[in-house]
Write a protein that holds these residues in place. Structure first.
Motif, PDB file in Angstrom:
ATOM      1  N   GLY A 172      12.985  47.193 107.586  1.00  0.00           N
ATOM      2  CA  GLY A 172      13.962  46.736 107.107  1.00  0.00           C
ATOM      3  C   GLY A 172      15.454  47.112 107.534  1.00  0.00           C
ATOM      4  O   GLY A 172      15.601  47.533 108.577  1.00  0.00           O
ATOM      5  N   THR A 173      16.117  47.333 106.534  1.00  0.00           N
ATOM      6  CA  THR A 173      17.746  47.313 106.867  1.00  0.00           C
ATOM      7  C   THR A 173      17.836  48.922 107.385  1.00  0.00           C
ATOM      8  O   THR A 173      17.210  49.926 106.531  1.00  0.00           O
ATOM      9  CB  THR A 173      18.520  47.092 105.630  1.00  0.00           C
ATOM     10  OG1 THR A 173      18.318  46.077 105.063  1.00  0.00           O
ATOM     11  CG2 THR A 173      20.038  47.486 106.089  1.00  0.00           C
ATOM     12  N   THR A 174      18.339  49.100 108.420  1.00  0.00           N
ATOM     13  CA  THR A 174      18.953  50.505 108.844  1.00  0.00           C
ATOM     14  C   THR A 174      20.507  50.661 108.349  1.00  0.00           C
ATOM     15  O   THR A 174      21.095  49.677 108.609  1.00  0.00           O
ATOM     16  CB  THR A 174      18.560  50.812 110.213  1.00  0.00           C
ATOM     17  OG1 THR A 174      19.258  49.965 110.934  1.00  0.00           O
ATOM     18  CG2 THR A 174      16.917  50.657 110.435  1.00  0.00           C
ATOM     19  N   PHE A 175      20.849  51.923 108.407  1.00  0.00           N
ATOM     20  CA  PHE A 175      22.214  52.353 108.181  1.00  0.00           C
ATOM     21  C   PHE A 175      22.631  53.316 109.022  1.00  0.00           C
ATOM     22  O   PHE A 175      21.857  54.343 109.146  1.00  0.00           O
ATOM     23  CB  PHE A 175      22.278  52.840 106.877  1.00  0.00           C
ATOM     24  CG  PHE A 175      21.816  51.848 105.622  1.00  0.00           C
ATOM     25  CD1 PHE A 175      22.667  50.816 105.034  1.00  0.00           C
ATOM     26  CD2 PHE A 175      20.540  51.788 105.030  1.00  0.00           C
ATOM     27  CE1 PHE A 175      22.119  49.937 104.162  1.00  0.00           C
ATOM     28  CE2 PHE A 175      20.227  50.896 104.270  1.00  0.00           C
ATOM     29  CZ  PHE A 175      20.929  50.014 103.634  1.00  0.00           C
ATOM     30  N   GLU A 176      23.803  53.109 109.697  1.00  0.00           N
ATOM     31  CA  GLU A 176      24.451  54.133 110.308  1.00  0.00           C
ATOM     32  C   GLU A 176      25.567  54.887 109.537  1.00  0.00           C
ATOM     33  O   GLU A 176      26.351  54.069 109.169  1.00  0.00           O
ATOM     34  CB  GLU A 176      25.089  53.455 111.775  1.00  0.00           C
ATOM     35  CG  GLU A 176      25.442  54.449 112.740  1.00  0.00           C
ATOM     36  CD  GLU A 176      26.081  53.734 114.132  1.00  0.00           C
ATOM     37  OE1 GLU A 176      26.024  54.285 115.179  1.00  0.00           O
ATOM     38  OE2 GLU A 176      26.619  52.568 113.962  1.00  0.00           O
ATOM     39  N   VAL A 177      25.353  56.162 109.567  1.00  0.00           N
ATOM     40  CA  VAL A 177      26.017  56.893 108.298  1.00  0.00           C
ATOM     41  C   VAL A 177      26.587  58.201 109.128  1.00  0.00           C
ATOM     42  O   VAL A 177      26.097  58.752 109.721  1.00  0.00           O
ATOM     43  CB  VAL A 177      25.420  57.076 107.233  1.00  0.00           C
ATOM     44  CG1 VAL A 177      24.866  55.740 106.543  1.00  0.00           C
ATOM     45  CG2 VAL A 177      24.071  57.838 107.414  1.00  0.00           C
ATOM     46  N   PRO A 178      27.810  58.375 108.592  1.00  0.00           N
ATOM     47  CA  PRO A 178      28.671  59.783 109.162  1.00  0.00           C
ATOM     48  C   PRO A 178      27.882  61.035 108.486  1.00  0.00           C
ATOM     49  O   PRO A 178      27.597  60.911 107.134  1.00  0.00           O
ATOM     50  CB  PRO A 178      29.774  59.585 108.883  1.00  0.00           C
ATOM     51  CG  PRO A 178      30.028  58.506 107.779  1.00  0.00           C
ATOM     52  CD  PRO A 178      28.819  57.543 107.924  1.00  0.00           C
ATOM     53  N   ILE A 179      27.822  62.034 109.422  1.00  0.00           N
ATOM     54  CA  ILE A 179      27.481  63.434 108.723  1.00  0.00           C
ATOM     55  C   ILE A 179      28.865  63.945 108.283  1.00  0.00           C
ATOM     56  O   ILE A 179      29.760  64.260 109.291  1.00  0.00           O
ATOM     57  CB  ILE A 179      26.726  64.094 109.790  1.00  0.00           C
ATOM     58  CG1 ILE A 179      25.599  63.718 110.244  1.00  0.00           C
ATOM     59  CG2 ILE A 179      26.397  65.651 108.994  1.00  0.00           C
ATOM     60  CD1 ILE A 179      24.674  64.356 111.489  1.00  0.00           C
ATOM     61  N   THR A 180      29.040  64.315 107.042  1.00  0.00           N
ATOM     62  CA  THR A 180      30.320  64.926 106.558  1.00  0.00           C
ATOM     63  C   THR A 180      30.381  66.108 106.333  1.00  0.00           C
ATOM     64  O   THR A 180      31.459  66.924 106.198  1.00  0.00           O
ATOM     65  CB  THR A 180      30.766  64.044 105.125  1.00  0.00           C
ATOM     66  OG1 THR A 180      29.709  63.946 104.379  1.00  0.00           O
ATOM     67  CG2 THR A 180      31.060  62.489 105.463  1.00  0.00           C
TER      68      THR A 180
END
Length: 700
Positions: free
Chosen positions: A274-282
């Protein structure tokens, strides 16, 4: 035997990571040599077969995933047969044999296969062959190989019985009286299978050419001087045996190098989840001291601008690449160092003998070679025997060729377990150990499995930290070994640790940004919700959490969530909370020590029990070392929460070295406090599991 005269059977497989499919393909390949024809389909292809009208024997190979669930490819099938309106004779016409795959490290061993097996029996289907349950913990081949060996006799007898019942072959009437009932056949099959297995050694030299090889057909080299066997050396009797080796798997992939340039596929195309998300490591924090045996890291992700949702207790997956240097080494071994950035087209080889051959779903049709080796193939996978068999054909040195034959043979089964499986040997190790082995790129694509995304428990609450998702992990380390001169870090944990190094150790030039990296790294993730491992729906219900080491991760999310609920709903009644935590050293790897103290002080956490297994003590009575020991010291309270107050019990962490011991401790506690025998206590624990009040999130 001509193709027209071969007797048909239906072969179904349901796979999560490709193992069940590979075994089904092995059965399909061997069938022809036994005068049989396998009509093979994935269980999800329900438009291509119909069990309601199936007259021929059915062979099922099915794996298990998650916490005892059938694989994704079996979900529709399982849902269909679990329809409660089906009559008890729905499959009375069906005869089948089932091979289940599982891992005894996990609680619900082979539950995918057991679920299907049990339901087919309830609907009237009959076994023509005993169910096999193969354990990946000790080696699937220990059950799979003899199960397949016995399958052919069982199939032939089942088909013979079918002929007799249908009146299709009067020539077998003299024999039919001894095979008049299915149960009688099953009893004969049990004995026949045992006899067949005992005769394997004798029959080795008489097997068909594609399955057997005599010593005088092989260019033997002088015996190794080493008295002990190793990955590259064998000793008698293996070194002097005639070998039963698997049939050579048919080639089916073709790779074309192209001059044109293009964009590589997006990482979201690598998963069907399904949906994948590209997210930043903060944020990245090292939770352990430098001198701790293991390095534990906490990473915080920013999910503010996404639709990613989770509850405390859920898990999620990280899409990770293979190690860059290992990819370069593999390119060098393939003689393709200069072509890593070239685009390749992957397609099915024309005229292949592989039934239903198709390009693996995890391999893009067009991408760079480096993209395939970095993001698509599990290059550290332990090679299956079929892969070793294929590598034999790519090996020029006679001694190396013989050793690879031994490792994939029946006679070399214990060597395979010891030097390949238990040693976590991978393709790079083999190419280092057998330098004359030069496989093609297409062979790697055919045999290496998909690079799996890695799963992690959420260690935060979206109520407590809106827009943030945290997780905790140990940086996994594999020490050097005789077949691997350098140590390794885990595929995903090693990559993540390298990725966040600037956040952990900011350079002097970045101090003006208060320790934040000037270029934020991003990772691709997708949710993997947990249907059961959540806080009790009723906040007044008490619960106990057991999470040593990084097993504490989901419970930090539990406590954050509980603290926020207490702040928002001061009129609610909240049950007591217990946490049992353990680590090696109080001053080196006591994770979240300050946070836990705060939870205690504000009343979110009612009881905190800790232990330290490697710290020395001068006390007259030695303190408990492990969480199961602390649980026993709190036996009355634990029994009260579980039995009188209908509370919940959660375990997270290592299964083999912790969760099983905790379960044993709970059985002892229930037995003692209820003044009941151990069997009765085990029944109570089973009831707690069934009621979803004894929950585990464990790994091996």
């Amino acid at each position: 035997m001509c193709c027209e005269s071969k007797r048909r059977f239906l072969l179904l497989y349901a796979t999560q990571k490709g193992q069940a499919k590979a075994i089904a393909e092995e059965i399909w390949q061997q069938a022809g040599a036994h005068g049989l024809e396998a009509d093979m389909h994935c269980m999800s292809e329900m438009d291509k077969y119909n069990l309601e009208t199936e007259k021929d024997p059915v062979v099922i190979v099915i794996s298990t995933t998650g916490t005892g669930d059938p694989p994704d490819t079996a979900r529709k099938f399982v849902k269909k047969i679990q329809d409660k309106t089906l009559p008890p004779d729905h499959f009375a016409h069906l005869q089948y044999g089932l091979l289940g795959l599982g891992d005894s490290e996990y609680m619900f061993f082979c539950n995918g296969g057991r679920t299907v097996d049990r339901r087919l029996q309830e609907l009237g289907a009959q076994h023509f062959y005993d169910t096999g349950l193969a354990d990946d913990c000790v080696g699937l081949e220990l059950v799979v190989d003899p199960w397949i060996d016995g399958l052919w006799l069982a199939l032939k007898e089942a088909l013979q019985l079918q002929k007799e019942k249908e009146g299709m072959n009067n020539a077998v009437s003299a024999v039919s009286s001894s095979l008049s009932t299915a149960p009688h056949v099953v009893q004969e099959l049990k004995l026949s299978s045992e006899v067949q297995n005992l005769k394997i050694e004798d029959e080795g030299a008489r097997c068909s050419d594609n399955l057997s090889q005599k010593l005088d057909d092989i260019n033997l080299v002088a015996p190794a001087r080493d008295a002990e066997p190793s990955l590259v050396h064998s000793v008698p009797p293996v070194s002097q045996s005639a070998l039963n080796i698997p049939a050579l798997p048919p080639e089916y992939i073709e790779v074309e190098f192209q001059d044109t340039q293009d964009e590589n596929p997006h990482l979201s195309s690598l998963t069907s989840e399904g949906t994948t998300f590209e997210v930043p490591i903060t944020k990245a924090v090292q939770l352990t001291r430098e001198d701790a045996i293991k390095t534990a890291l906490l990473l915080e992700l920013d999910i503010t601008d996404t639709s990613f949702e989770y509850q405390p207790g859920d898990a999620f997956c990280v899409i990770c690449p293979n190690n860059v240097s290992e990819v370069e080494k593999l390119l060098h071994s393939l003689g393709l160092s200069e072509k890593g950035d070239n685009f390749v087209c992957v397609k099915v080889k024309q005229g292949t003998k592989k039934k239903g051959a198709s390009r693996p779903q995890h391999i893009p049709e067009r991408s760079t070679l480096k993209f395939i080796l970095t993001w698509c193939l599990e290059i550290r996978a332990i090679p299956k025997k079929a892969f070793l068999r294929a590598l034999v054909e790519c090996t020029s040195d006679a001694g190396e060729k013989r050793r690879l034959q031994e490792l994939c043979s029946r006679q070399g089964a214990s060597d395979y377990t010891r030097f390949i499986r238990d040693s976590n040997v991978c393709l790079l190790d083999l190419l280092h150990a057998f330098p004359s082995c030069k496989p093609s790129l297409s062979l790697l694509i055919e045999h290496l499995p998909k690079l799996q995304a890695r799963s992690y428990s959420v260690s935060s609450s979206n109520l407590y930290q809106p827009g943030r998702l945290c997780f905790v992990f140990n940086v996994v380390e594999f020490p050097a070994s005789p077949c691997r001169p350098v140590s390794w870090k885990g595929v995903c944990t090693g990559w993540l640790a390298e990725l966040v190094a600037p956040l952990l150790h900011p350079s002097k030039n970045s101090q003006d940004t208060k320790g934040e990296s000037s270029s934020t790294e991003k990772i691709s993730i997708f949710p993997r919700p947990n249907n059961a491992f959540h806080l009790p729906a009723d906040p007044s219900v008490p619960f106990i959490m057991v999470g040593p080491g990084t097993g504490i991760a989901p419970f930090i999310g539990f406590l954050q969530h509980r603290q926020k609920l207490r702040e928002q709903h001061s009129d609610w009644e909240f049950g007591e909370t217990w946490l049992f935590f353990g680590c090696r050293h109080q001053d080196r790897d006591y994770l979240f020590k300050d946070e836990l103290q705060c939870f205690l002080e504000n009343g979110t956490l009612t009881h905190l029990k800790v232990c330290f297994s490697r710290d020395s003590s001068t006390a007259e009575v030695a303190p408990p070392k492990y969480v199961q020991d602390v649980l026993r010291l709190c036996a009355k309270e634990v029994a009260r929460v579980l039995l009188k107050e209908k509370g919940y019990f959660y375990i997270c962490g290592d299964k083999k070295h912790m969760a099983d011991d905790v379960s044993e401790a709970i059985v002892d506690i229930l037995s003692m406090e209820m003044e009941a025998d151990k069997l009765e206590a085990m029944k109570i624990l089973a009831m707690l599991r069934e009621a979803k009040r004894y929950l585990q999130d464990v790994w091996s």
